[in-house]
Design a protein around this motif. Structure first.
Motif, PDB file in Angstrom:
ATOM      1  N   ASP A 164       0.816  -1.209   0.000  1.00 23.64           N
ATOM      2  CA  ASP A 164       0.000   0.000   0.000  1.00 23.64           C
ATOM      3  C   ASP A 164       0.853   1.264   0.000  1.00 23.64           C
ATOM      4  O   ASP A 164       0.360   2.357   0.270  1.00 23.64           O
ATOM      5  CB  ASP A 164      -0.925   0.007   1.215  1.00 23.64           C
ATOM      6  CG  ASP A 164      -0.161  -0.114   2.532  1.00 23.64           C
ATOM      7  OD1 ASP A 164       1.074  -0.380   2.475  1.00 23.64           O
ATOM      8  OD2 ASP A 164      -0.778   0.054   3.605  1.00 23.64           O
ATOM      9  N   GLY A 165       2.156   1.101  -0.293  1.00 24.05           N
ATOM     10  CA  GLY A 165       3.058   2.247  -0.297  1.00 24.05           C
ATOM     11  C   GLY A 165       3.234   2.846  -1.679  1.00 24.05           C
ATOM     12  O   GLY A 165       2.766   2.292  -2.675  1.00 24.05           O
ATOM     13  N   PRO A 166       3.953   3.980  -1.768  1.00 23.59           N
ATOM     14  CA  PRO A 166       4.130   4.665  -3.056  1.00 23.59           C
ATOM     15  C   PRO A 166       5.085   3.932  -4.006  1.00 23.59           C
ATOM     16  O   PRO A 166       5.083   4.202  -5.204  1.00 23.59           O
ATOM     17  CB  PRO A 166       4.701   6.026  -2.642  1.00 23.59           C
ATOM     18  CG  PRO A 166       5.392   5.756  -1.335  1.00 23.59           C
ATOM     19  CD  PRO A 166       4.560   4.722  -0.651  1.00 23.59           C
ATOM     20  N   PHE A 170       8.053  -1.416  -7.299  1.00 27.87           N
ATOM     21  CA  PHE A 170       9.394  -1.995  -7.180  1.00 27.87           C
ATOM     22  C   PHE A 170       9.374  -3.394  -6.557  1.00 27.87           C
ATOM     23  O   PHE A 170      10.413  -4.040  -6.467  1.00 27.87           O
ATOM     24  CB  PHE A 170      10.290  -1.088  -6.323  1.00 27.87           C
ATOM     25  CG  PHE A 170      10.660   0.194  -6.990  1.00 27.87           C
ATOM     26  CD1 PHE A 170      11.664   0.231  -7.946  1.00 27.87           C
ATOM     27  CD2 PHE A 170      10.011   1.385  -6.670  1.00 27.87           C
ATOM     28  CE1 PHE A 170      12.006   1.419  -8.555  1.00 27.87           C
ATOM     29  CE2 PHE A 170      10.354   2.570  -7.272  1.00 27.87           C
ATOM     30  CZ  PHE A 170      11.354   2.596  -8.235  1.00 27.87           C
ATOM     31  N   ARG A 171       8.219  -3.851  -6.139  1.00 26.59           N
ATOM     32  CA  ARG A 171       8.152  -5.136  -5.446  1.00 26.59           C
ATOM     33  C   ARG A 171       8.620  -6.297  -6.323  1.00 26.59           C
ATOM     34  O   ARG A 171       9.455  -7.103  -5.916  1.00 26.59           O
ATOM     35  CB  ARG A 171       6.712  -5.395  -4.953  1.00 26.59           C
ATOM     36  CG  ARG A 171       6.302  -4.537  -3.765  1.00 26.59           C
ATOM     37  CD  ARG A 171       4.831  -4.748  -3.434  1.00 26.59           C
ATOM     38  NE  ARG A 171       4.543  -6.096  -2.983  1.00 26.59           N
ATOM     39  CZ  ARG A 171       4.634  -6.511  -1.728  1.00 26.59           C
ATOM     40  NH1 ARG A 171       5.026  -5.650  -0.779  1.00 26.59           N
ATOM     41  NH2 ARG A 171       4.340  -7.750  -1.394  1.00 26.59           N
TER      42      ARG A 171
END
Length: 242
Positions: A164-166, A170-171
């Protein structure tokens, strides 16, 4: 048969039916002998590469144009695999040029040589010999290295790139790249372990690899402790160190 002929035949028999030993050093220096005293001789090579036993050499010294009908040759090498092995066949057993050769017309001689060689070689095996066996690399990869790596990759992926991050985009790159690096590190470390714990070890060589073994033990212990600590904290809420 006259007495002189009998004595001559006895001398030939004693010289021909012997086991000769060659001890070869890494620098090419070689020591020869036909009894166990050779192993305590003062002129042995300082760093022994291999030891060769055979009953053919003594026979051919008396009869150069023939081979003994019952013969054997045993080679024991103390070479090490490279620290970083580029061999793509990682599932194969660690290469070692040691071998036992038996050629016999007498089944009793053949079985005796085979049993003696098998008994001596198997009883002298080191406790860590399994790391050089076939598929040892694969077993370590699938049962230990990959699960361990995937746990830490997932752990840090959620910490640095939460869903849920910005930086959620990049995951997947982080996951793929970290997995590839983990496999490369495992392969490097597996080769290092095989080098530090070789197939055959000769105490007389005074190998200094024990310092590397201590280092490897420390690394593995650290990985086990950190992994256990993280798993317990994550799934059981237990903090081992308060």
């Amino acid at each position: 048969m006259t007495k002189s002929s009998f004595q001559r035949n006895e001398r030939i028999r004693k010289r021909a039916f012997r086991v000769t030993v060659s001890i070869i050093g890494y620098d090419g220096q070689t020591s020869y002998g036909s009894n166990e005293d050779i192993f305590t001789a003062k002129n042995l090579p300082s760093n022994i590469e291999r030891i060769f036993f055979t009953n053919t050499t003594a026979w051919q010294a008396e009869s150069p144009d023939t081979l003994p009908p019952n013969r054997f040759a045993v080679t024991i090498t103390f070479s090490k695999p490279p620290v970083f092995d580029p061999n793509p066949l990682v599932s194969e057993p660690t290469r070692n040029d040691s071998q036992v050769y038996i050629k016999s017309e007498d089944i009793v001689f053949f079985r005796a040589c085979r049993n003696i060689a098998s008994k001596k070689l198997t009883t002298a095996m080191k406790w860590y010999s399994f790391i050089h066996a076939k598929f040892a690399y694969d077993i370590g990869l699938w049962l230990i290295a990959l699960p361990y790596s995937l746990y830490w990759i997932t752990h840090f992926m959620d910490r640095f790139f939460p869903s849920d991050g910005p930086n959620v985009s990049f995951r997947i790159p982080f996951y793929i790249y970290s997995l590839g690096i983990s496999i490369l590190l495992y392969r490097t470390f597996a080769g290092y372990i095989k080098w530090a714990f070789p197939v055959n070890v000769l105490e007389e060589n005074k190998d200094r690899a024990w310092t590397h073994r201590v280092f490897i033990g420390a690394v593995i212990s650290s990985l086990v402790v950190s992994g256990a600590k993280s798993v317990l904290e994550t799934f059981a809420g237990i903090n081992l160190f308060g």
